[in-house]
Design an enzyme around this catalytic site. Structure first.
Site, PDB file in Angstrom:
ATOM      1  N   HIS A 168       9.737   7.145   7.819  1.00 29.65           N
ATOM      2  CA  HIS A 168      10.339   7.183   6.491  1.00 29.65           C
ATOM      3  C   HIS A 168      11.840   7.447   6.643  1.00 29.65           C
ATOM      4  CE1 HIS A 168       6.728   7.389   3.691  1.00 29.65           C
ATOM      5  NE2 HIS A 168       6.217   7.219   4.901  1.00 29.65           N
ATOM      6  N   CYS A 171       5.432   9.578  -0.397  1.00 26.82           N
ATOM      7  CA  CYS A 171       4.086  10.118  -0.220  1.00 26.82           C
ATOM      8  C   CYS A 171       3.755  11.040  -1.386  1.00 26.82           C
ATOM      9  CB  CYS A 171       3.968  10.892   1.095  1.00 26.82           C
ATOM     10  SG  CYS A 171       2.345  11.636   1.346  1.00 26.82           S
ATOM     11  N   ARG A 220       0.834  -1.202   0.000  1.00 23.14           N
ATOM     12  CA  ARG A 220       0.000   0.000   0.000  1.00 23.14           C
ATOM     13  C   ARG A 220       0.871   1.257   0.000  1.00 23.14           C
ATOM     14  NH1 ARG A 220      -0.748   4.796   2.621  1.00 23.14           N
ATOM     15  NH2 ARG A 220      -0.323   3.761   4.618  1.00 23.14           N
ATOM     16  N   ASP A 221       1.491   1.560   1.102  1.00 24.75           N
ATOM     17  CA  ASP A 221       2.286   2.781   1.206  1.00 24.75           C
ATOM     18  C   ASP A 221       3.509   2.718   0.311  1.00 24.75           C
ATOM     19  OD1 ASP A 221       2.655   5.308   2.213  1.00 24.75           O
ATOM     20  OD2 ASP A 221       3.702   4.665   4.012  1.00 24.75           O
ATOM     21  N   HIS A 229       6.071   4.739  12.477  1.00 30.31           N
ATOM     22  CA  HIS A 229       6.013   4.669  11.011  1.00 30.31           C
ATOM     23  C   HIS A 229       7.021   5.696  10.493  1.00 30.31           C
ATOM     24  CE1 HIS A 229       3.574   4.102   7.177  1.00 30.31           C
ATOM     25  NE2 HIS A 229       4.271   5.200   6.893  1.00 30.31           N
ATOM     26  N   ASN A 289       9.435   4.230   3.146  1.00 32.61           N
ATOM     27  CA  ASN A 289       9.497   3.837   4.549  1.00 32.61           C
ATOM     28  C   ASN A 289      10.815   3.128   4.814  1.00 32.61           C
ATOM     29  OD1 ASN A 289       6.597   4.225   5.704  1.00 32.61           O
ATOM     30  ND2 ASN A 289       6.323   3.348   3.677  1.00 32.61           N
TER      31      ASN A 289
END
Length: 348
Positions: free
Chosen positions: A252, A283, A57-58, A250, A292
């Site tokens: 990055h 993002c 997803r991310d 979370h 990430n």
């Protein structure tokens, strides 16, 4: 027991940092170095750390050069599940025009071959997308807001307060139908639009997510500018209202600080961390933010500390090589590259 101590060379290291302070290196790195050097309290790491894999997803949402076919995403998810990961964030039910890489969210969920004991949460911003997710068979969701008003407006088109108003019908229906909900707070260290973020704002958003029924709150350093010092300061404020066992990190890795930030968060009691295989990600609304922290880096560090993750590092590296090969580039993970190079040398 693992301990970290101030070495005999601490003073020289800090004085060296002071001498370099006139250079072009950002001052936050000197604060980070000082924070690490001054960390001298005994630290017993947790026996187990939960890793939430966010690569599908991310990780993939920011890929713009190629549209990733559904079958590639499904194979990535399948392979990730085979490594021992127990939570794999699978996709987002969001605007197809704004995030075209997630346009096949329903197809991905319907095409899953779930592994028993593995959860496959998805991201949803509004009640309409919540309904789409439930129709696709989703059993767990994540909702997201920001500690920055500017980023919240850019990312989801509303103020922070308005984002919580959107969550009300989602939480009502999720509670009624037994759907687990995780919460995200973005920009916990700095906002790409407005600069440094006040930890008080992070604490406010985090506590509200917990109050409305999220089982956990993931704190996102969206543009990766956080350092051990700034993350520690933020966590101290947040933990006045939210216990460590309800938090996740979370981070990055834009400035290479993610692993150090995980370590400082662990020292403060956090034992859940989001990461992305091969360091995928970024993002769409945070220019310059890289992926990430690579899951390979996190597993390698934790294994070296004697912390259980349940994840097979060699299998994980194979998965990172698979998706990186499709994308036409080497894995961003330094651990993966080192081990792949070692494998190649042994073969030759």
């Amino acid at each position: 027991m693992l301990h970290t101590f101030v070495s005999s060379s601490s003073s020289s290291l800090l004085s060296g940092a002071s001498r370099l302070s006139c250079s072009k290196v950002p001052q936050r790195f000197f604060a980070a170095a000082q924070s690490v050097v001054q960390t001298h309290m005994p630290f017993t790491p947790p026996k187990h750390v939960k890793i939430v894999e966010v690569g599908p997803r991310d990780g993939l949402q920011n890929e713009r050069k190629v549209v990733i076919p559904t079958h590639i995403k499904l194979e990535l998810i399948r392979r990730l599940g085979s490594t021992g990961l127990r939570t794999i964030e699978t996709t987002s039910f969001v605007s197809k025009t704004r995030i075209p890489q997630m346009a096949d969210a329903a197809e991905v969920m319907k095409g899953l071959d779930p592994i028993p004991g593995v959860s496959y949460p998805v991201l949803v911003p509004t009640i309409n997308y919540y309904h789409q997710a439930i129709e696709a068979g989703v059993k767990e969701i994540a909702i997201f807001t920001s500690a920055s008003e500017g980023f919240c407006k850019a990312n989801i088109g509303c103020t922070v307060e308005e984002s919580f108003q959107r969550f009300v019908p989602i939480m009502e229906r999720a509670k009624a139908y037994g759907i687990s909900v995780r919460g995200y707070v973005s920009c916990v260290s700095e906002c790409p639009l407005t600069g440094p973020v006040d930890p008080v704002d992070v604490a406010r958003a985090s506590s509200k997510l917990l109050d409305i029924g999220c089982y956990e709150v993931s704190l996102g350093d969206t543009i990766g500018t956080g350092t051990p010092e700034s993350i520690s300061r933020m966590l101290k404020e947040v933990m006045k209202f939210v216990p460590a066992e309800k938090l996740a990190g979370h981070f990055h890795d834009t400035y290479g600080m993610a692993v150090a930030n995980i370590l400082i968060a662990m020292q403060m009691g956090v034992s859940v961390f989001d990461s992305s295989v091969a360091g995928l990600g970024g993002c769409p609304y945070a220019k310059g933010a890289t992926g990430n922290v690579a899951t390979e880096e996190v597993v390698y560090m934790l294994t070296g500390m004697g912390v259980e993750t349940g994840i097979d590092l060699d299998m994980l590296i194979d998965v990172g090589e698979y998706i990186s090969g499709f994308l036409g580039r080497p894995p961003a993970s330094r651990v993966a590259r080192a081990i792949l190079n070692k494998r190649s040398s042994n073969i030759s």
